[in-house]
Design an enzyme around this catalytic site. Structure first.
Site, PDB file in Angstrom:
ATOM      1  N   GLY A  69      20.328  -4.687 -11.750  1.00 55.57           N
ATOM      2  CA  GLY A  69      19.568  -5.669 -12.728  1.00 55.57           C
ATOM      3  C   GLY A  69      19.465  -4.443 -13.958  1.00 55.57           C
ATOM      4  O   GLY A  69      18.963  -3.579 -13.236  1.00 55.57           O
TER       5      GLY A  69
ATOM      6  N   HIS B  65      12.074  -8.519  -9.993  1.00 54.88           N
ATOM      7  CA  HIS B  65      11.287  -6.686 -11.177  1.00 54.88           C
ATOM      8  C   HIS B  65      11.921  -7.246 -12.512  1.00 54.88           C
ATOM      9  O   HIS B  65      11.419  -6.137 -13.149  1.00 54.88           O
ATOM     10  CB  HIS B  65      12.043  -6.085 -10.178  1.00 54.88           C
ATOM     11  CG  HIS B  65      12.292  -4.706 -11.003  1.00 54.88           C
ATOM     12  ND1 HIS B  65      11.654  -3.708  -9.820  1.00 54.88           N
ATOM     13  CD2 HIS B  65      13.208  -4.128 -11.692  1.00 54.88           C
ATOM     14  CE1 HIS B  65      12.398  -2.403 -10.529  1.00 54.88           C
ATOM     15  NE2 HIS B  65      12.999  -2.928 -11.974  1.00 54.88           N
ATOM     16  N   GLU B  66      13.496  -8.029 -12.696  1.00 52.88           N
ATOM     17  CA  GLU B  66      13.963  -7.309 -13.426  1.00 52.88           C
ATOM     18  C   GLU B  66      12.662  -8.750 -14.799  1.00 52.88           C
ATOM     19  O   GLU B  66      12.296  -8.377 -16.069  1.00 52.88           O
ATOM     20  CB  GLU B  66      15.214  -8.217 -14.073  1.00 52.88           C
ATOM     21  CG  GLU B  66      16.156  -7.485 -13.314  1.00 52.88           C
ATOM     22  CD  GLU B  66      15.569  -6.365 -13.684  1.00 52.88           C
ATOM     23  OE1 GLU B  66      15.542  -5.678 -14.323  1.00 52.88           O
ATOM     24  OE2 GLU B  66      16.245  -5.392 -12.613  1.00 52.88           O
TER      25      GLU B  66
ATOM     26  N   HIS C 284       9.815  -6.236 -16.029  1.00 54.58           N
ATOM     27  CA  HIS C 284      10.053  -5.801 -16.955  1.00 54.58           C
ATOM     28  C   HIS C 284       9.623  -6.843 -18.377  1.00 54.58           C
ATOM     29  O   HIS C 284       9.471  -5.962 -19.384  1.00 54.58           O
ATOM     30  CB  HIS C 284      11.393  -5.263 -17.362  1.00 54.58           C
ATOM     31  CG  HIS C 284      11.993  -4.277 -16.396  1.00 54.58           C
ATOM     32  ND1 HIS C 284      11.400  -3.293 -16.968  1.00 54.58           N
ATOM     33  CD2 HIS C 284      12.504  -4.233 -15.338  1.00 54.58           C
ATOM     34  CE1 HIS C 284      11.465  -2.416 -15.894  1.00 54.58           C
ATOM     35  NE2 HIS C 284      12.682  -3.144 -15.052  1.00 54.58           N
TER      36      HIS C 284
HETATM   37 ZN   LIG Z   1      13.801  -1.783 -13.783  1.00 55.85          ZN
END
Ligand SMILES: [Zn+2]
Length: 172
Positions: A46, A136-137, A140
């Site tokens: 990712g 998770h992405e 960000h």
């Molecule tokens: Zn990451």
């Protein structure tokens, strides 16, 4: 096609809240394609726009195993519209924190609304590793790293090692 340099933590560019894409135009498609190429080359499962220094809400992922046909996922302006109460614990890593891993618990299943590469609104469901990867992405895009879920002690150990690694890279 271009490989983009990946930003390592700690870095203020990884702490920015990204802005929505207004129009999915050629520049968005070019960036998304370059992000996929960079992710596959790293290799990683990712990658989000802030990790390569862009502040737009774009992420890519592909959790297929080596030897399987690639299944690239490209999400513009992703939003979670539903998430399961059931949680899933998985070991996570990050291309911005190479060689560091930690077990993170997240909803095991999510439903995501996003814009595709033509700018059409779509929805997808994800579970298991793909759900963890997309969440998770998406973190960000809010300026959140997986180490932010750890105790301050564990986080500081990792960030101190990262600072040392960055100094070594700069000196090299
Ligand atoms: Zn990451």
């Amino acid at each position: 096609m271009a490989l983009l340099p990946i930003i390592y933590a700690p870095d203020p560019r990884l702490k920015i809240k990204c802005r929505p894409v207004e129009t999915v135009d050629q520049s968005v498609r070019d960036l998304t394609r370059d992000m996929l190429e960079t992710m596959y080359a790293a290799p990683g499962i990712g990658l989000s726009a802030p990790q390569i220094g862009d502040t737009r809400r774009i992420l890519v992922c592909d959790v297929t195993r080596e030897g399987e046909d690639r299944q690239p996922i490209q999400l513009v302006n992703p939003e979670i519209v539903w998430s399961s109460d059931e949680l899933y614990l998985a070991e996570e890593g990050c291309l911005s924190l190479p060689d560091h891993f930690a077990e993170i618990e997240r909803p095991s299943e999510v439903r995501i609304r996003y814009l595709d590469q033509q700018g059409e609104s779509q929805e997808m469901s994800a579970d298991g590793l793909l759900a963890a990867c997309v969440q998770h992405e998406m973190d960000h895009l809010e300026g959140i790293l997986f180490v932010d879920y750890l105790s301050p002690l564990k986080r500081n150990i990792i960030l101190r090692k990262m600072k040392k690694l960055k100094r070594q890279k700069e000196a090299a």
